[in-house]
Design a protein around this motif. Structure first.
Motif, PDB file in Angstrom:
ATOM      1  N   SER A 148       0.803  -1.225   0.000  1.00 17.73           N
ATOM      2  CA  SER A 148       0.000   0.000   0.000  1.00 17.73           C
ATOM      3  C   SER A 148       0.832   1.269   0.000  1.00 17.73           C
ATOM      4  CB  SER A 148      -0.940   0.014   1.214  1.00 17.73           C
ATOM      5  OG  SER A 148      -1.835  -1.077   1.167  1.00 17.73           O
ATOM      6  N   GLY A 149       2.155   1.135   0.147  1.00 13.63           N
ATOM      7  CA  GLY A 149       2.980   2.339   0.190  1.00 13.63           C
ATOM      8  C   GLY A 149       4.295   2.119   0.906  1.00 13.63           C
ATOM      9  N   TYR A 150       4.586   2.995   1.882  1.00 13.96           N
ATOM     10  CA  TYR A 150       5.864   2.948   2.590  1.00 13.96           C
ATOM     11  C   TYR A 150       5.666   3.282   4.065  1.00 13.96           C
ATOM     12  CZ  TYR A 150       7.837   3.411  -2.127  1.00 13.96           C
ATOM     13  OH  TYR A 150       8.155   3.235  -3.466  1.00 13.96           O
ATOM     14  N   ASN A 151       6.540   2.741   4.877  1.00 14.82           N
ATOM     15  CA  ASN A 151       6.694   3.183   6.252  1.00 14.82           C
ATOM     16  C   ASN A 151       8.079   3.782   6.406  1.00 14.82           C
ATOM     17  OD1 ASN A 151       4.192   2.462   7.257  1.00 14.82           O
ATOM     18  ND2 ASN A 151       4.995   1.212   8.897  1.00 14.82           N
ATOM     19  N   LEU A 152       8.161   4.906   7.087  1.00 24.75           N
ATOM     20  CA  LEU A 152       9.440   5.530   7.389  1.00 24.75           C
ATOM     21  C   LEU A 152       9.650   5.447   8.894  1.00 24.75           C
ATOM     22  CD1 LEU A 152      11.915   7.196   6.415  1.00 24.75           C
ATOM     23  CD2 LEU A 152      10.594   9.244   6.993  1.00 24.75           C
ATOM     24  N   ASP A 153      10.655   4.655   9.292  1.00 21.28           N
ATOM     25  CA  ASP A 153      11.005   4.516  10.703  1.00 21.28           C
ATOM     26  C   ASP A 153      12.200   5.411  10.986  1.00 21.28           C
ATOM     27  OD1 ASP A 153       9.218   2.487  10.232  1.00 21.28           O
ATOM     28  OD2 ASP A 153      10.344   0.952  11.288  1.00 21.28           O
ATOM     29  N   MET A 154      12.097   6.270  11.990  1.00 22.49           N
ATOM     30  CA  MET A 154      13.172   7.204  12.312  1.00 22.49           C
ATOM     31  C   MET A 154      13.548   7.072  13.787  1.00 22.49           C
ATOM     32  SD  MET A 154      11.863  10.558  10.170  1.00 22.49           S
ATOM     33  CE  MET A 154      13.517  11.182   9.858  1.00 22.49           C
ATOM     34  N   TYR A 155      14.845   6.896  14.026  1.00 20.61           N
ATOM     35  CA  TYR A 155      15.359   6.788  15.394  1.00 20.61           C
ATOM     36  C   TYR A 155      16.443   7.836  15.583  1.00 20.61           C
ATOM     37  CZ  TYR A 155      18.266   5.158  19.267  1.00 20.61           C
ATOM     38  OH  TYR A 155      19.015   5.095  20.416  1.00 20.61           O
ATOM     39  N   ALA A 156      16.248   8.702  16.565  1.00 21.76           N
ATOM     40  CA  ALA A 156      17.191   9.779  16.834  1.00 21.76           C
ATOM     41  C   ALA A 156      17.786   9.604  18.224  1.00 21.76           C
ATOM     42  CB  ALA A 156      16.496  11.139  16.741  1.00 21.76           C
ATOM     43  N   VAL A 157      19.081   9.803  18.320  1.00 24.52           N
ATOM     44  CA  VAL A 157      19.736   9.850  19.629  1.00 24.52           C
ATOM     45  C   VAL A 157      20.603  11.102  19.641  1.00 24.52           C
ATOM     46  CG1 VAL A 157      21.581   8.328  18.807  1.00 24.52           C
ATOM     47  CG2 VAL A 157      21.258   8.663  21.261  1.00 24.52           C
ATOM     48  N   PHE A 158      20.412  11.925  20.643  1.00 24.03           N
ATOM     49  CA  PHE A 158      21.216  13.140  20.694  1.00 24.03           C
ATOM     50  C   PHE A 158      21.610  13.450  22.124  1.00 24.03           C
ATOM     51  CE2 PHE A 158      16.986  14.772  21.388  1.00 24.03           C
ATOM     52  CZ  PHE A 158      17.140  15.863  22.229  1.00 24.03           C
ATOM     53  N   SER A 159      22.756  14.071  22.255  1.00 23.67           N
ATOM     54  CA  SER A 159      23.243  14.504  23.567  1.00 23.67           C
ATOM     55  C   SER A 159      23.193  16.022  23.606  1.00 23.67           C
ATOM     56  CB  SER A 159      24.672  14.004  23.804  1.00 23.67           C
ATOM     57  OG  SER A 159      25.560  14.529  22.835  1.00 23.67           O
ATOM     58  N   LYS A 160      22.862  16.541  24.764  1.00 23.65           N
ATOM     59  CA  LYS A 160      22.800  17.990  24.909  1.00 23.65           C
ATOM     60  C   LYS A 160      23.468  18.392  26.215  1.00 23.65           C
ATOM     61  CE  LYS A 160      18.249  18.173  27.137  1.00 23.65           C
ATOM     62  NZ  LYS A 160      16.940  18.871  27.146  1.00 23.65           N
TER      63      LYS A 160
END
Length: 224
Positions: A148-160
């Motif tokens: 039916s289309g696409y899935n976009l999986d996004m994983y972010a890790v950031f330090s501040k």
């Protein structure tokens, strides 16, 4: 207790309380934050169109984007999209090196180095944004095609970083241009918007943690 002693004690308590407040503001802090979100796009656009749009969206707010389009020779498009998994690099490496990484993570108060594994994805990317003295972001993206289309999986890790004299100045700047979290949210949503524009569809948020919060004020200005 006479009145003078009561007043003196009150002044001492007030001074200590004030010191605690100052210490809380001046103490240097380092925090690691993890975020993931999954979006669904109902479209028959080809992989090249969707992946190119995703890369362009990521490039709007990051310093570099490394991407790959794996071959899927003979594979049938599945009925349901795949899903990324997180790999703890210390556990994956094992042995002495893995133990050293786990010890270093424990000493730094972090959960260790994690990466997104995108088995079965038609496109993957790793985007990086470094802001000296403020935050460092690594954002992994996995694009899964299905019928039916696409899935976009996004994983972010950031330090501040926060606290200290530089942190106080940075807090003032964040109030004007937006916090690191707000810019991560914008990076994710700009990628989604780029795909929506290229594929002629609307992305639907499937799941994610934490909730997508506020965006930088500049986001409204950029979108009119």
């Amino acid at each position: 207790m006479n009145k003078k002693k009561v007043i003196s004690l009150a002044l001492i308590v007030g001074a200590l309380s004030g010191c605690n407040t100052v210490n809380q503001s001046l103490a240097n802090r380092q925090e690691v934050v993890e975020i993931y979100h999954i979006f669904d796009f109902k479209t028959q656009a080809d992989v090249a169109t969707v992946s190119r749009a995703a890369a362009n969206g990521l490039a709007q707010n990051t310093n570099s984007v490394q991407s790959s389009t794996p071959l899927h020779i003979g594979n049938v498009v599945p009925a349901e999209p795949g899903k990324f998994v997180l790999i703890d690099m210390a556990s994956a490496m094992g042995g002495g090196m893995g133990a050293m990484m786990q010890l270093a993570a424990a000493q730094n108060g972090s959960a260790g180095i994690k990466v997104a594994k995108c088995d079965g994805a038609v496109w993957t990317s790793k985007a990086v944004r470094n802001i000296s003295g403020s935050s460092n972001l690594t954002l992994y993206s996995c694009l899964y095609r299905y019928r039916s289309g696409y899935n976009l999986d996004m994983y972010a890790v950031f330090s501040k970083t926060s606290g200290g004299l530089n942190g106080l100045l940075q807090s003032g700047a964040d109030a004007v241009v937006g916090t690191p979290e707000a810019w991560v949210n914008k990076t994710i949503l700009d990628t989604v918007r780029a795909i929506e524009g290229a594929a002629g569809t609307s992305g639907v948020h499937v799941e994610g943690q934490p909730e997508l919060g506020p965006l930088p004020a500049v986001d409204k200005l950029g979108r009119g």
